[in-house]
Design an enzyme around this catalytic site. Structure first.
Site, short mmCIF file in Angstrom:
data_model
loop_
_atom_site.label_atom_id
_atom_site.label_comp_id
_atom_site.label_asym_id
_atom_site.label_seq_id
_atom_site.Cartn_x
_atom_site.Cartn_y
_atom_site.Cartn_z
CB CYS A 126 -0.87 -0.02 1.27
SG CYS A 126 -1.90 1.44 1.46
CB CYS A 160 -2.53 3.78 -5.85
SG CYS A 160 -3.93 2.96 -5.04
N1 DGL Z 1 -3.69 0.43 -2.46
C1 DGL Z 1 -3.51 1.61 -1.64
C2 DGL Z 1 -2.26 2.34 -2.13
O1 DGL Z 1 -1.39 1.72 -2.73
C3 DGL Z 1 -4.79 2.37 -1.68
C4 DGL Z 1 -4.90 3.38 -0.61
C5 DGL Z 1 -6.29 3.76 -0.23
O2 DGL Z 1 -6.93 2.96 0.46
O3 DGL Z 1 -6.70 4.87 -0.58
O4 DGL Z 1 -2.08 3.52 -1.90
#
Ligand code: DGL
Length: 270
Positions: A70, A194
């Site tokens: 993340c 992301c």
């Molecule tokens: N997959 C998360 C990232 O890489 C998403 C973050 C979120 O929940 O906004 O930032």
């Protein structure tokens, strides 16, 4: 021996998929904090508190080593965790640095002074919290000179993916790419900063055009992690079983995960 993989929701599955292919003998325990997603609209304290709670749960599941799949947690919480919170016998790794090393043509841990690299104009697509942290620009500045970065906070995309509304996700991606192109008409590379965004990679590539090289994290992180594990095998924890844990509704989360992974995935309550 199990390794923890954490994300605010389903995005980290893109990284998990690549990790499983690269390291088929390693059991992975996945933790999706779906109840609290998206993290991208939360402040840094909130992201820190949620991320540390999730990592503790993964330690309990026998994972001495946890990958924060993340970017938002890696950008907003990881440094603080590493400075004062992680015990000596555990490790928590982020997904940000391997991506920047790939972009700047470096091997893992190459800390030589910043130098000129092939890319000059880079578009960064990430959550509002990641963009606000400026972690990407900071890490890039340690490794490269003369790179112009334009960041686009992609509000709404994670929510749409978590809800399984791919039509909305596509419309939002196209409008965020247009907004970026108004600020930087011809990027030569784009970073999907992301882990949810690789699910929309074809849309990003189509909207950006074939000339733009799109960097997405899954394979880059898997490669860099395999290298880490070969050097530090002692950090494979005591867990022996792969599992999927969620703070959300296991039925709903399993259905979406099955759709994204194109195989049956069953989550249980964290
Ligand atoms: N997959 C998360 C990232 O890489 C998403 C973050 C979120 O929940 O906004 O930032």
């Amino acid at each position: 021996m199990a390794v923890g993989v954490f994300d605010s929701g389903l995005g980290g599955l893109t990284v998990l998929n690549a990790l499983e292919k690269r390291l088929p003998d390693v059991p992975f325990v996945y933790f999706g904090d779906n109840k609290h997603a998206p993290y991208g609209v939360r402040d840094a304290d909130d992201v820190y508190n949620l991320t540390t709670a999730a990592v503790e749960r993964l330690w309990e599941a026998g994972c001495d080593l946890v990958i924060l799949a993340c970017n938002t947690a890696s950008a907003a919480a990881l440094r603080r965790m590493q400075e004062s919170w992680i015990p000596r016998e555990k490790r928590v790794l982020g997904v940000f640095v391997p991506l920047i090393e790939a972009l700047t043509e470096r091997q893992w841990g190459d800390n030589s002074p910043p130098r000129e690299v092939a890319v000059k104009h880079v578009a960064l697509f990430a959550t509002p919290a990641t963009v606000r942290s400026r972690a990407f620009q900071r890490e890039l500045a340690f490794r490269a000179i003369g790179v112009d970065v334009e960041a686009q906070a992609c509000g709404g995309v994670v929510d749409a993916i978590e809800e399984g509304d791919m039509i909305l996700a596509e419309a939002l991606v196209r409008s965020h790419v247009e907004a970026l192109q108004r600020k930087m008409p011809s990027p030569d590379a784009a970073i999907l900063g992301c882990t949810h965004y690789p699910i929309m990679e074809e849309v990003f590539q189509d909207a950006l055009g074939a000339d733009v090289k799109v960097f997405s994290q899954a394979n880059i992180v898997a490669e860099s992690f395999a290298d880490y594990l070969a050097r530090r095998p002692e950090f494979i924890g005591s867990g022996t079983q792969s599992m999927f844990l969620t703070t959300g509704d296991p039925k709903k989360v399993s259905a979406r995960a099955t759709q994204f992974m194109r195989r049956k995935v069953e989550f249980q309550s964290a």
